[in-house]
Enzyme design. Structure first.
Site, PDB file in Angstrom:
ATOM      1  CG  ASP A  27      -2.440  15.428 -96.894  1.00 12.53           C
ATOM      2  OD1 ASP A  27      -1.760  14.422 -97.159  1.00 12.53           O
ATOM      3  OD2 ASP A  27      -2.929  16.182 -97.759  1.00 12.53           O
ATOM      4  CE1 TYR A  85     -10.898  12.775 -96.683  1.00 14.27           C
ATOM      5  CE2 TYR A  85     -11.637  11.469 -98.555  1.00 14.27           C
ATOM      6  CZ  TYR A  85     -10.730  11.708 -97.542  1.00 14.27           C
ATOM      7  OH  TYR A  85      -9.655  10.876 -97.378  1.00 14.27           O
TER       8      TYR A  85
END
Length: 222
Positions: A27, A85
């Site tokens: 994103d 992540y």
């Protein structure tokens, strides 16, 4: 986009229409400390020289570290075996971290959050943490690790899996925040996952605290 900017750089410097295929999409606002992409090119070139030219051409926030020769069948997205992540939270306001970490000052129960994070490894269907109306064939992911750690005034959440759904990490973090605030219980967390309903899960934390830190392939050693 980063991909569009890199396509232009490669195309100009190699004097050929280049279309990069990235290992995944993030994103807007999400950081990538490591990312892979592949492209097809028939003519040999000097790799160190090309890297230097690309980094001179690209904007300051995009860096090429290396270019590797792989087989014709290699695919940067589908061949990845593990992705990692991190989500960064600073618990005290820091002017230098405004775009690199999410400032959240409320006291969190980190031990309880780690209990909930550990339970993620017992599940494979994570539809409840996926962005709605996503075009995927399956919501199944194999999570290898998920844990929180505190470093002075910073909280860091690390999670690794074979694949991730859209918005998955940010919604997991938001739900774990609710655990840490004692807004929901561990039993509630289990129910949320089993119900497969995004509306029941927690909020999606801001993008600027999220980092893609590592992508692994069987045929690339570091």
């Amino acid at each position: 986009s980063v991909q569009e900017t890199m396509n232009k750089a490669f195309s100009v410097i190699l004097n050929s229409e280049i279309s990069l295929m990235g290992a995944g999409r993030t994103d807007t606002g999400v950081h990538a400390k490591e990312m892979y992409a592949h492209f097809d090119f028939d003519t040999p070139f000097d790799i160190p020289n090309l890297i230097h030219k690309l980094n001179s051409f690209l904007p300051k926030d995009i860096v090429i570290y290396d270019i590797l020769l792989v087989s014709d069948e290699a695919h940067t997205r589908f061949d990845a075996t593990k992705r990692t992540y991190e989500y960064h939270i600073n618990t005290f306001k820091n002017a230098f971290l405004q775009e690199q970490s999410w400032y959240f000052h409320q006291k969190l129960d980190l031990a309880l959050m780690n209990e909930a994070a550990k339970s993620l490894l017992n599940h494979t269907d994570f539809q409840c943490f996926s962005k709605v109306n996503t075009d995927v064939n399956t919501f199944d992911c194999s999570i290898f690790e998920a844990y929180w750690k505190q470093e002075n005034e910073k909280l860091i959440f690390t999670i690794s899996a074979n694949r991730f759904l859209r918005n998955m990490v940010r919604s997991i973090v938001g739900t774990l925040i609710n655990i840490g605030l004692h807004k929901i219980t561990l039993d509630d967390f289990e129910t949320i996952i089993k119900n497969k309903n995004r509306d029941k899960a927690g909020f999606s934390v801001p993008a600027h605290g999220l980092y893609l830190t590592k992508i692994e392939y069987d045929y690339i050693t570091k």
